[in-house]
Motif scaffolding. Structure first.
Motif, mmCIF file in Angstrom:
data_model
loop_
_atom_site.group_PDB
_atom_site.id
_atom_site.type_symbol
_atom_site.label_atom_id
_atom_site.label_comp_id
_atom_site.label_asym_id
_atom_site.label_seq_id
_atom_site.Cartn_x
_atom_site.Cartn_y
_atom_site.Cartn_z
ATOM 1 N N LEU A 7 0.824 -1.212 0.000
ATOM 2 C CA LEU A 7 0.000 0.000 0.000
ATOM 3 C C LEU A 7 0.858 1.262 0.000
ATOM 4 N N SER A 29 -7.853 2.870 -1.825
ATOM 5 C CA SER A 29 -8.809 2.110 -1.030
ATOM 6 C C SER A 29 -10.170 2.063 -1.714
ATOM 7 N N SER A 33 -11.837 -1.321 -3.216
ATOM 8 C CA SER A 33 -13.118 -1.813 -2.711
ATOM 9 C C SER A 33 -14.009 -2.318 -3.839
ATOM 10 N N GLN A 69 -13.128 0.370 4.923
ATOM 11 C CA GLN A 69 -12.961 0.233 3.476
ATOM 12 C C GLN A 69 -12.919 1.603 2.797
ATOM 13 N N SER A 70 -13.348 2.637 3.526
ATOM 14 C CA SER A 70 -13.326 3.998 2.990
ATOM 15 C C SER A 70 -12.190 4.819 3.582
ATOM 16 N N ALA A 72 -7.755 5.053 4.342
ATOM 17 C CA ALA A 72 -6.485 4.671 3.712
ATOM 18 C C ALA A 72 -5.864 3.519 4.488
ATOM 19 N N TYR A 73 -6.646 2.452 4.650
ATOM 20 C CA TYR A 73 -6.202 1.227 5.291
ATOM 21 C C TYR A 73 -5.979 0.176 4.210
ATOM 22 N N SER A 74 -5.347 -0.915 4.594
ATOM 23 C CA SER A 74 -4.992 -1.928 3.594
ATOM 24 C C SER A 74 -6.041 -3.023 3.443
ATOM 25 N N GLU A 75 -7.153 -2.976 4.201
ATOM 26 C CA GLU A 75 -8.157 -4.039 4.110
ATOM 27 C C GLU A 75 -8.738 -4.174 2.707
ATOM 28 N N SER A 76 -9.112 -3.064 2.078
ATOM 29 C CA SER A 76 -9.712 -3.131 0.747
ATOM 30 C C SER A 76 -8.749 -3.749 -0.257
#
Length: 292
Positions: A7, A29, A33, A69-70, A72-76
């Motif tokens: 990321l 992100s 998504s 998910q909205s 600036a995290y890396s999950e998406s």
């Protein structure tokens, strides 16, 4: 060094357009998504039906902490790579699955779960496959992203277990659920018996869906992937409020719910209240100290 590099690399690449790193992270992100939703739909369609794929996307998007998910995290980004990697794996497209798994391994440490899923799938294919070398090479490649970063951090720290030292400095690690059990004892009740009851109930809630997936004939790779993600999330020694977020990649569990909803008379009537509840919970979480 506690955060995996894909990321930040993408944020740095996107910043050449004039965006700040934060803006680039939000853009990545948001785009990831959408890619993740498409991947989950195709995975659900392949395993069961198009309607199950649609319901899977709705459930995933309405998770209680889906607001990340909205951010600036890396999950998406991770879910996008994981969903498409597992989808290609279900079609025995080993190289494509391995490349995406390697990228996922450079996104989050739980990327190793995809590699384990690929190895699980390989065990069911090696006996009848003509391209054993390609399958074995794909399995190695799928695990190489996580392994490479962990080894690099170790070399920078001057010790083989340097990555674990970096995580410990952030208060993170893996203690097989000891910190989780201690948290329950402090949060719920000083009674060890009541704490044990709650702990056993949570263990049952995490184990039972995987047993059900196995009994219903789900692809072993999906069961293995979900089990590893769940164990890593529940056994992590970090902040308890992060556990719901760490479980976001365990989307095969939602496929079980999606298939159950599809068999109901009007499945989408369940989705609307779930989405509304998620939105309210997300607002509550953002204005508090984290998920209770």
């Amino acid at each position: 060094m506690a955060f995996f590099p894909l990321l930040p690399w993408l944020e740095r690449a996107a910043s050449i357009t004039g965006l700040t790193f934060g803006q680039a992270g939000l853009l990545i992100s948001a785009m990831a998504s959408v890619v993740a939703a498409l991947g989950l739909f195709h995975l659900g369609r392949h395993v069961y039906s198009p309607q199950a794929g649609t319901l899977l996307v709705c459930l995933w998007a309405s998770l209680p902490v889906s607001i990340v998910q909205s951010m600036a995290y890396s999950e998406s980004l991770f879910v996008a790579l994981a969903a498409w990697s597992l989808y290609f794996l279900m079609q025995d497209r080993w190289v494509a699955a391995a490349v995406l798994a390697c990228a996922a391994g450079l996104t989050r440490p739980v990327g190793a779960a995809i590699g384990i899923a690929m190895c699980t799938h390989a065990l069911t294919r090696l006996r009848h496959a003509d391209s054993r070398a390609r399958i074995l090479a794909s399995c190695v490649l799928s695990l190489s992203g996580t392994a490479a970063y962990v080894l690099w951090v170790g070399s920078q720290q001057g010790t083989f277990f340097g990555y674990l030292d970096v995580q410990a400095a952030w208060g993170n690690g893996f203690d097989a659920g000891y910190s989780f059990a201690r948290f329950l004892g402090e949060f719920i009740s000083p009674s060890p018996i009541l704490t044990a009851v709650f702990l056993l109930a949570i263990i049952a809630l995490t184990v039972t869906p995987h047993v059900m997936m196995g009994l219903r004939g789900y692809p072993p790779a999906l069961v293995a992937y979900s089990a590893v993600v769940t164990v890593m999330a529940m056994g992590a020694s970090g902040y308890f409020g992060s556990k719901p977020r760490l479980l976001i990649p365990a989307f095969p569990l939602l496929l079980l719910v999606a298939i159950t909803l599809q068999r109901s008379a009007k499945p989408y009537l369940w989705i609307a209240p779930l989405v509304m509840t998620s939105a309210l919970y997300g607002a509550f979480w953002l204005n508090g100290s984290g998920p209770p």
